[in-house]
Design a protein around this motif. Structure first.
Motif, PDB file in Angstrom:
ATOM      1  N   LEU A 175      20.646  14.206 -83.215  1.00 17.17           N
ATOM      2  CA  LEU A 175      21.902  14.691 -83.803  1.00 17.17           C
ATOM      3  C   LEU A 175      23.028  13.663 -83.755  1.00 17.17           C
ATOM      4  O   LEU A 175      23.969  13.745 -84.544  1.00 17.17           O
ATOM      5  CB  LEU A 175      22.368  15.950 -83.062  1.00 17.17           C
ATOM      6  CG  LEU A 175      21.454  17.171 -83.080  1.00 17.17           C
ATOM      7  CD1 LEU A 175      22.045  18.274 -82.208  1.00 17.17           C
ATOM      8  CD2 LEU A 175      21.215  17.671 -84.491  1.00 17.17           C
ATOM      9  N   HIS A 176      22.938  12.703 -82.841  1.00 18.72           N
ATOM     10  CA  HIS A 176      24.065  11.814 -82.548  1.00 18.72           C
ATOM     11  C   HIS A 176      23.692  10.347 -82.735  1.00 18.72           C
ATOM     12  O   HIS A 176      22.524   9.986 -82.688  1.00 18.72           O
ATOM     13  CB  HIS A 176      24.543  12.037 -81.107  1.00 18.72           C
ATOM     14  CG  HIS A 176      25.057  13.415 -80.843  1.00 18.72           C
ATOM     15  ND1 HIS A 176      24.254  14.448 -80.412  1.00 18.72           N
ATOM     16  CD2 HIS A 176      26.310  13.937 -80.971  1.00 18.72           C
ATOM     17  CE1 HIS A 176      24.991  15.547 -80.283  1.00 18.72           C
ATOM     18  NE2 HIS A 176      26.228  15.270 -80.616  1.00 18.72           N
ATOM     19  N   PRO A 177      24.704   9.489 -82.883  1.00 20.39           N
ATOM     20  CA  PRO A 177      24.435   8.053 -82.965  1.00 20.39           C
ATOM     21  C   PRO A 177      23.996   7.496 -81.617  1.00 20.39           C
ATOM     22  O   PRO A 177      24.214   8.119 -80.568  1.00 20.39           O
ATOM     23  CB  PRO A 177      25.791   7.471 -83.388  1.00 20.39           C
ATOM     24  CG  PRO A 177      26.797   8.441 -82.884  1.00 20.39           C
ATOM     25  CD  PRO A 177      26.147   9.795 -83.005  1.00 20.39           C
ATOM     26  N   ALA A 178      23.415   6.296 -81.642  1.00 15.64           N
ATOM     27  CA  ALA A 178      22.895   5.691 -80.412  1.00 15.64           C
ATOM     28  C   ALA A 178      23.997   5.386 -79.402  1.00 15.64           C
ATOM     29  O   ALA A 178      23.726   5.228 -78.206  1.00 15.64           O
ATOM     30  CB  ALA A 178      22.133   4.414 -80.761  1.00 15.64           C
ATOM     31  N   SER A 179      25.235   5.321 -79.868  1.00 23.73           N
ATOM     32  CA  SER A 179      26.354   5.035 -78.965  1.00 23.73           C
ATOM     33  C   SER A 179      26.683   6.199 -78.031  1.00 23.73           C
ATOM     34  O   SER A 179      27.415   6.024 -77.051  1.00 23.73           O
ATOM     35  CB  SER A 179      27.600   4.678 -79.775  1.00 23.73           C
ATOM     36  OG  SER A 179      27.936   5.744 -80.661  1.00 23.73           O
ATOM     37  N   LEU A 180      26.159   7.369 -78.322  1.00 19.67           N
ATOM     38  CA  LEU A 180      26.418   8.548 -77.493  1.00 19.67           C
ATOM     39  C   LEU A 180      25.154   8.940 -76.743  1.00 19.67           C
ATOM     40  O   LEU A 180      24.041   8.788 -77.245  1.00 19.67           O
ATOM     41  CB  LEU A 180      26.881   9.722 -78.364  1.00 19.67           C
ATOM     42  CG  LEU A 180      28.170   9.533 -79.156  1.00 19.67           C
ATOM     43  CD1 LEU A 180      28.472  10.773 -79.993  1.00 19.67           C
ATOM     44  CD2 LEU A 180      29.341   9.214 -78.238  1.00 19.67           C
ATOM     45  N   SER A 181      25.345   9.472 -75.541  1.00 16.93           N
ATOM     46  CA  SER A 181      24.188   9.929 -74.753  1.00 16.93           C
ATOM     47  C   SER A 181      24.473  11.280 -74.121  1.00 16.93           C
ATOM     48  O   SER A 181      25.616  11.579 -73.753  1.00 16.93           O
ATOM     49  CB  SER A 181      23.841   8.921 -73.659  1.00 16.93           C
ATOM     50  OG  SER A 181      24.759   9.001 -72.584  1.00 16.93           O
ATOM     51  N   LEU A 182      23.429  12.062 -73.985  1.00 16.21           N
ATOM     52  CA  LEU A 182      23.564  13.367 -73.339  1.00 16.21           C
ATOM     53  C   LEU A 182      23.965  13.199 -71.880  1.00 16.21           C
ATOM     54  O   LEU A 182      24.753  13.987 -71.348  1.00 16.21           O
ATOM     55  CB  LEU A 182      22.255  14.141 -73.453  1.00 16.21           C
ATOM     56  CG  LEU A 182      22.233  15.522 -72.805  1.00 16.21           C
ATOM     57  CD1 LEU A 182      23.295  16.433 -73.409  1.00 16.21           C
ATOM     58  CD2 LEU A 182      20.846  16.162 -72.948  1.00 16.21           C
ATOM     59  N   ALA A 183      23.447  12.157 -71.225  1.00 14.95           N
ATOM     60  CA  ALA A 183      23.780  11.935 -69.816  1.00 14.95           C
ATOM     61  C   ALA A 183      25.286  11.741 -69.636  1.00 14.95           C
ATOM     62  O   ALA A 183      25.895  12.310 -68.713  1.00 14.95           O
ATOM     63  CB  ALA A 183      23.020  10.720 -69.281  1.00 14.95           C
ATOM     64  N   HIS A 184      25.903  10.980 -70.544  1.00 11.21           N
ATOM     65  CA  HIS A 184      27.349  10.766 -70.424  1.00 11.21           C
ATOM     66  C   HIS A 184      28.117  12.039 -70.752  1.00 11.21           C
ATOM     67  O   HIS A 184      29.129  12.357 -70.105  1.00 11.21           O
ATOM     68  CB  HIS A 184      27.811   9.628 -71.339  1.00 11.21           C
ATOM     69  CG  HIS A 184      29.243   9.251 -71.121  1.00 11.21           C
ATOM     70  ND1 HIS A 184      30.254   9.677 -71.956  1.00 11.21           N
ATOM     71  CD2 HIS A 184      29.838   8.514 -70.143  1.00 11.21           C
ATOM     72  CE1 HIS A 184      31.419   9.204 -71.503  1.00 11.21           C
ATOM     73  NE2 HIS A 184      31.194   8.497 -70.419  1.00 11.21           N
TER      74      HIS A 184
END
Length: 347
Positions: A175-184
């Motif tokens: 759903l999100h770009p590689a710049s975003l992470s679920l961990a963050h």
């Protein structure tokens, strides 16, 4: 009592179910089961919040965003979006209008707009608080570092909304770009809670490639995190995103989840979202009757409401704030519940 009603009663009594039991409920509820679920959900919410429904005045102050989430109409790469940002005074004026109408909570929401510094946000929050010390201020401005969240809190913000959107890392990456992470994203939620905010998380129901296993993962995450607020609404496609041709989430799945979340988290503040009202003319009323107890009318200037389009077809973009408030009061009254002029804090 059939299998599903037995499971619903068990969920009501225990506050959770095994994975296969939740899967059964999510995939095989008929209308009779659903009405039983909603009945128990209403009993749970009335035991904590009575018949009260809380209004949150939504101020969408900028549709600029540095992120490029694949589902979102204000994603950075959408060059068809008509961009705007309100001035600090315009935001404060919206809050003043809301207060005069009887709102005792405002939600300042935007894309992740880097033109607003931490000092800018703090100045806006402080100014609103100086005018109205009894007004609760909620922020919904995305992922920040803990130091920034601390500054906003010290300036007077008390609540923060940050939907995780999905609790599964692979689905999150889709759903999100590689710049975003679920961990963050999850770390941000932990930081907010540690600072002392009333924290809201949540998901899109029916987002592309979402499975019922993903939703169960979400339910267990939310049960464990124990937020003060949970915001869920159906996924609705936007014509200028990579998901333009994906099917929307359904009213039924969203209502089922509202009822289930109410039984799992009896004290949670649970909105009947604008997206729910977008996919069904009575969606918000049905959400209230499924266990929700919050509605978020729009306080943004009419001139910009049509520009804050996270999804297509968004309702209530052309009405004056006073009309929105009066309309919601009438709508909620028809459900047997009542809008109250209250901050509506978590109990």
């Amino acid at each position: 009592m059939n299998t599903n009603k037995t499971l619903i009663k068990k969920l009501n009594d225990q506050g959770t179910l095994a994975h296969d039991e939740l899967y059964q409920l999510l995939t095989a509820m008929d209308d009779s089961d659903a009405q039983y679920l909603y009945q128990l959900a209403r009993v749970k919410r009335e035991a904590v919040y009575g018949k009260d429904v809380y209004l949150r005045g939504l101020i969408e102050f900028s549709n600029y965003c540095k992120n490029d989430c694949r589902y979102c109409g204000i994603r950075a790469s959408n060059d068809r979006a008509e961009r705007y940002r309100l001035s600090a005074q315009e935001i404060i004026d919206c809050a003043n209008t809301g207060y005069d109408l009887g709102f005792r909570t405002v939600v300042l929401q935007s894309g992740e707009d880097l033109s607003f510094s931490d000092d800018d946000i703090c100045a806006i929050v402080s100014a609103i608080k100086a005018h109205h010390p009894d007004l609760a201020i909620t922020l919904s401005i995305g992922e920040k570092e803990k130091e920034s969240y601390q500054k906003y809190f010290e300036a007077g913000a008390e609540r923060y909304l940050l939907r995780q959107e999905t609790s599964n890392p692979d689905h999150y990456a889709y759903l999100h770009p590689a710049s975003l992470s679920l961990a963050h994203r999850k770390q941000c939620l932990e930081d907010l809670k540690e600072i002392g905010y009333q924290v809201g998380c949540g998901i899109m129901v029916g987002s592309p490639h979402q499975t019922f296993d993903h939703i169960i993962e979400d339910l267990y995450y939310m049960k464990d995190f124990n937020p003060q607020m949970v915001g869920i609404g159906p996924f609705i496609a936007h014509k200028d995103t990579p998901f333009r041709n994906e099917p929307n989430g359904t009213l039924e799945d969203t209502l089922h989840l509202l009822g289930i979340i109410r039984l799992m988290l009896p004290h949670v503040l649970l909105p009947a979202t604008t997206a729910l009202g977008t996919i069904d003319p009575l969606g918000r009323e049905k959400g209230i009757l499924a266990g929700a107890n919050v509605v978020m009318p729009n306080l943004s200037p009419r001139s910009v409401r049509r520009k804050y389009m996270l999804y297509d077809g968004k309702i209530c973009t052309g009405e004056e704030a006073a009309k929105c408030h009066a309309c919601m009061e009438r709508r909620i009254a028809k459900t047997g519940y009542q809008v109250v002029p209250s901050r509506g804090d978590y109990r």
